[in-house]
Enzyme design. Sequence first.
Site, mmCIF file in Angstrom:
data_model
loop_
_atom_site.group_PDB
_atom_site.id
_atom_site.type_symbol
_atom_site.label_atom_id
_atom_site.label_comp_id
_atom_site.label_asym_id
_atom_site.label_seq_id
_atom_site.Cartn_x
_atom_site.Cartn_y
_atom_site.Cartn_z
ATOM 1 N N HIS A 26 0.950 5.221 8.426
ATOM 2 C CA HIS A 26 1.760 4.041 8.742
ATOM 3 C C HIS A 26 3.173 4.145 8.176
ATOM 4 O O HIS A 26 4.124 3.681 8.813
ATOM 5 C CB HIS A 26 1.003 2.751 8.395
ATOM 6 C CG HIS A 26 1.333 2.063 7.127
ATOM 7 N ND1 HIS A 26 0.827 2.447 5.899
ATOM 8 C CD2 HIS A 26 2.090 0.962 6.890
ATOM 9 C CE1 HIS A 26 1.265 1.615 4.971
ATOM 10 N NE2 HIS A 26 2.037 0.708 5.532
ATOM 11 N N SER A 76 0.835 -1.205 0.000
ATOM 12 C CA SER A 76 0.000 0.000 0.000
ATOM 13 C C SER A 76 0.867 1.251 0.000
ATOM 14 O O SER A 76 0.506 2.250 -0.628
ATOM 15 C CB SER A 76 -0.966 0.000 1.183
ATOM 16 O OG SER A 76 -0.266 -0.077 2.408
ATOM 17 N N GLU A 77 2.026 1.224 0.700
ATOM 18 C CA GLU A 77 2.983 2.324 0.624
ATOM 19 C C GLU A 77 4.407 1.807 0.790
ATOM 20 O O GLU A 77 4.644 0.800 1.469
ATOM 21 C CB GLU A 77 2.725 3.391 1.705
ATOM 22 C CG GLU A 77 1.637 4.367 1.366
ATOM 23 C CD GLU A 77 0.429 4.239 2.277
ATOM 24 O OE1 GLU A 77 -0.469 5.078 2.179
ATOM 25 O OE2 GLU A 77 0.387 3.277 3.062
ATOM 26 N N THR A 78 5.324 2.523 0.168
ATOM 27 C CA THR A 78 6.757 2.322 0.341
ATOM 28 C C THR A 78 7.368 3.681 0.639
ATOM 29 O O THR A 78 7.032 4.670 -0.013
ATOM 30 C CB THR A 78 7.400 1.736 -0.930
ATOM 31 O OG1 THR A 78 6.767 0.485 -1.251
ATOM 32 C CG2 THR A 78 8.884 1.508 -0.741
#
Length: 299
Positions: free
Chosen positions: A90, A59-61
């Site tokens: 997050h 979902s995110e990096t």
Amino acid sequence: MPPIASPGAAAAVAPRLPFLQLDVFAAAPGLGNPLGVVLGAEALDGAAMQALAAWLNLSETSFVLPPTQPGADYRLRIFTPRQELPFAGHPSVGTAHAVLEHGLVRPHKGRLVQECGAGLLPLRVEGEGAGRRVHVRAPRGRTLDARAEAVLASLGAVALGPLPAALIDNGPRWWCVELADEASVRGLGPDLEAMAAANRSDGSVGVAVFARCPGAPHALVVRAFVPADGIPEDPVTGSANAAIAAWLQARHALPAPRFTSSQGRELGRDGVVEIAVDEEGEVWIGGQTQTVVEGTLAW
């Protein structure tokens, strides 16, 4: 026939970078939201970061860089598989955990300062290792003037709660929609194609639905859908929880100055987000992070 280029030729010149995969808002591995963190990412430009985030398909990096503003301990850039975000919860919490574990920064009186697209954000640090808790002060949530009909239609025939739906901008733009009760949230099956179209039309990143949970250990239950970014449902979402808290604060409807939310059980997780609203009305979100994978990355 021309000679075939060795596949190792390109890889040989790729920078080798420290890489971690973390589980954020989790008391144990496997319960929270995965996050990829690339340390020392100066060798990568924005296009390379976006390509890697799309390939990892988390979902995110986040990508850790030297700070450019006085007072910042480090800088990070945050990418979904499809776009860069000025802030996300997050990645902020997890990246702080990563730079602390690798000794890249040290908190000063339990505080760090993160530089990101949303500016300089303070973080509070408590404890060490897997029991460490990190809380970030989210950008102040602003209520935007927007029509909710398309978003509400994508939720189908579901019982709504007393608060009206609102579009909150705290870096990303989240639709915050209160449902009648916990069962309505946990049983929701939205029309994701219709939701994605609604998100694209108004520039929102996704839809966060929530409900109050009287008598439960958690004050709220939350689910967050991000179909326009190729993420049908995000397991545990700091910025969405912060947007919900900002909306509740604006309507004088907070369950308490400090509370927790439950998110992720519908995806086999059990994330816990700790939320606090301070005397200045600023929203802080945080929790625990687990390190699951450590290694090097060639990109």
